[in-house]
Design a protein around this motif. Sequence first.
Motif, PDB file in Angstrom:
ATOM      1  N   CYS A 121     -10.247  -3.497   1.287  1.00 31.25           N
ATOM      2  CA  CYS A 121     -10.550  -4.728   0.570  1.00 31.25           C
ATOM      3  C   CYS A 121     -11.836  -4.588  -0.252  1.00 31.25           C
ATOM      4  O   CYS A 121     -11.886  -4.971  -1.425  1.00 31.25           O
ATOM      5  CB  CYS A 121     -10.689  -5.886   1.567  1.00 31.25           C
ATOM      6  SG  CYS A 121     -10.901  -7.494   0.799  1.00 31.25           S
ATOM      7  N   LEU A 174      -6.974   4.852  -0.783  1.00 31.74           N
ATOM      8  CA  LEU A 174      -6.815   3.415  -0.602  1.00 31.74           C
ATOM      9  C   LEU A 174      -5.463   3.077   0.018  1.00 31.74           C
ATOM     10  O   LEU A 174      -5.370   2.205   0.893  1.00 31.74           O
ATOM     11  CB  LEU A 174      -6.976   2.698  -1.945  1.00 31.74           C
ATOM     12  CG  LEU A 174      -8.396   2.564  -2.486  1.00 31.74           C
ATOM     13  CD1 LEU A 174      -8.385   1.860  -3.829  1.00 31.74           C
ATOM     14  CD2 LEU A 174      -9.278   1.809  -1.509  1.00 31.74           C
ATOM     15  N   THR A 191     -13.277  -1.874  -1.399  1.00 34.27           N
ATOM     16  CA  THR A 191     -13.114  -0.933  -2.524  1.00 34.27           C
ATOM     17  C   THR A 191     -12.346  -1.581  -3.672  1.00 34.27           C
ATOM     18  O   THR A 191     -12.705  -1.396  -4.841  1.00 34.27           O
ATOM     19  CB  THR A 191     -12.385   0.339  -2.060  1.00 34.27           C
ATOM     20  OG1 THR A 191     -13.068   0.895  -0.936  1.00 34.27           O
ATOM     21  CG2 THR A 191     -12.344   1.369  -3.173  1.00 34.27           C
ATOM     22  N   ILE A 192     -11.293  -2.342  -3.343  1.00 27.65           N
ATOM     23  CA  ILE A 192     -10.532  -3.041  -4.384  1.00 27.65           C
ATOM     24  C   ILE A 192     -11.416  -4.057  -5.108  1.00 27.65           C
ATOM     25  O   ILE A 192     -11.362  -4.184  -6.335  1.00 27.65           O
ATOM     26  CB  ILE A 192      -9.303  -3.745  -3.779  1.00 27.65           C
ATOM     27  CG1 ILE A 192      -8.304  -2.716  -3.254  1.00 27.65           C
ATOM     28  CG2 ILE A 192      -8.622  -4.628  -4.820  1.00 27.65           C
ATOM     29  CD1 ILE A 192      -7.632  -1.891  -4.307  1.00 27.65           C
ATOM     30  N   ASN A 225       0.802  -1.220   0.000  1.00 25.13           N
ATOM     31  CA  ASN A 225       0.000   0.000   0.000  1.00 25.13           C
ATOM     32  C   ASN A 225       0.838   1.275   0.000  1.00 25.13           C
ATOM     33  O   ASN A 225       0.379   2.306  -0.504  1.00 25.13           O
ATOM     34  CB  ASN A 225      -0.948   0.007   1.202  1.00 25.13           C
ATOM     35  CG  ASN A 225      -2.181  -0.821   0.959  1.00 25.13           C
ATOM     36  OD1 ASN A 225      -3.091  -0.401   0.263  1.00 25.13           O
ATOM     37  ND2 ASN A 225      -2.222  -2.020   1.520  1.00 25.13           N
ATOM     38  N   GLN A 272      -4.520  -6.580  -8.032  1.00 33.45           N
ATOM     39  CA  GLN A 272      -5.700  -6.336  -7.211  1.00 33.45           C
ATOM     40  C   GLN A 272      -6.074  -7.582  -6.407  1.00 33.45           C
ATOM     41  O   GLN A 272      -6.397  -7.481  -5.213  1.00 33.45           O
ATOM     42  CB  GLN A 272      -6.870  -5.908  -8.107  1.00 33.45           C
ATOM     43  CG  GLN A 272      -6.678  -4.537  -8.727  1.00 33.45           C
ATOM     44  CD  GLN A 272      -7.740  -4.211  -9.766  1.00 33.45           C
ATOM     45  OE1 GLN A 272      -8.288  -5.113 -10.403  1.00 33.45           O
ATOM     46  NE2 GLN A 272      -8.019  -2.946  -9.942  1.00 33.45           N
ATOM     47  N   GLY A 288      -3.706  -7.946  -3.517  1.00 34.07           N
ATOM     48  CA  GLY A 288      -4.051  -7.017  -2.438  1.00 34.07           C
ATOM     49  C   GLY A 288      -5.260  -7.493  -1.654  1.00 34.07           C
ATOM     50  O   GLY A 288      -5.286  -7.400  -0.409  1.00 34.07           O
ATOM     51  N   ILE A 289      -6.278  -8.015  -2.361  1.00 33.08           N
ATOM     52  CA  ILE A 289      -7.467  -8.548  -1.685  1.00 33.08           C
ATOM     53  C   ILE A 289      -7.089  -9.735  -0.802  1.00 33.08           C
ATOM     54  O   ILE A 289      -7.554  -9.855   0.343  1.00 33.08           O
ATOM     55  CB  ILE A 289      -8.529  -8.970  -2.734  1.00 33.08           C
ATOM     56  CG1 ILE A 289      -9.059  -7.728  -3.475  1.00 33.08           C
ATOM     57  CG2 ILE A 289      -9.679  -9.720  -2.069  1.00 33.08           C
ATOM     58  CD1 ILE A 289      -9.868  -8.065  -4.722  1.00 33.08           C
TER      59      ILE A 289
END
Length: 270
Positions: A95, A75, A97-98, A23, A247, A250-251
């Motif tokens: 999470c 984010l 929003t992604i 991030n 993405q 990241g999730i």
Amino acid sequence: MHYYRYSSAEVSCWYKYLLFSYNIIFWLAGVAFLGAGLWAWSEKGVLSDISKMTRLHGFDPVVLIVFVGGVMFILGFAGCVGALRENICLLKFFCGTIVLIFVLELAAAVLAFLFQDWVRDRVETFFKNNIKSYRDDIDLQNLIDSLQKMNNCCGAQEPNDWNLNIYFNCSSTSKSRERCGVPFSCCIQDPAQKVVNTQCGYDVRNLPVSAWGERIYTRGCIPALEAWLPRNIYIVAGIFVAISLLQIFGIFLARTLICDIEAVKAGYHF
């Protein structure tokens, strides 16, 4: 490395600091985008007169830069603080929003494939609207010039689309020196010429159509983009897959950390 240890669960520092590192890159990129966008608005005087944004009838590329920068900043901040402070609310916001962005990207790609004619019409309308505003905003002007030079094209479908702009219109009432011409980005430049001739498009559309091809590109940018996409489909698909994997990664990190924190709290309360 530090762990919060309990009888049955622990928060992994590996996932915690990996998510933080993930991030911090997005947060710094968001700061850079926001800084560049605000600087561009400052140079154009938008920050001192917000009404200039409403007076521009075309697309201001800086709006997209600021919007993307703002989303990345928020984010990135939520992900960094959420990971360091083990804040479930911030991590769930990050999470969720992604996931939303990923779903919207996937839906847009599917819809664009299924409704190609509709997308083509919308892109053409968008391009023509911005041709009208070509001289109204320097960033929009540079964007259109770059697009035309990179794709060796002129106008949306043809050079005569520049009749939509009051400065290039062939109307007899026009007093512009650029009347019945095209922007220099439409011109076929001489590779040996080191200085760009910004007046190369003057009066070119007063010539017979058969002579246009000697001085300017006669193919429109919409057909040029349609021809470019099949030739570069693997590059486009690769970029889409790379973004999607980032993405998903990241999730995965956020969900794993959330589960660890919830398990630790459940064990603690127990």
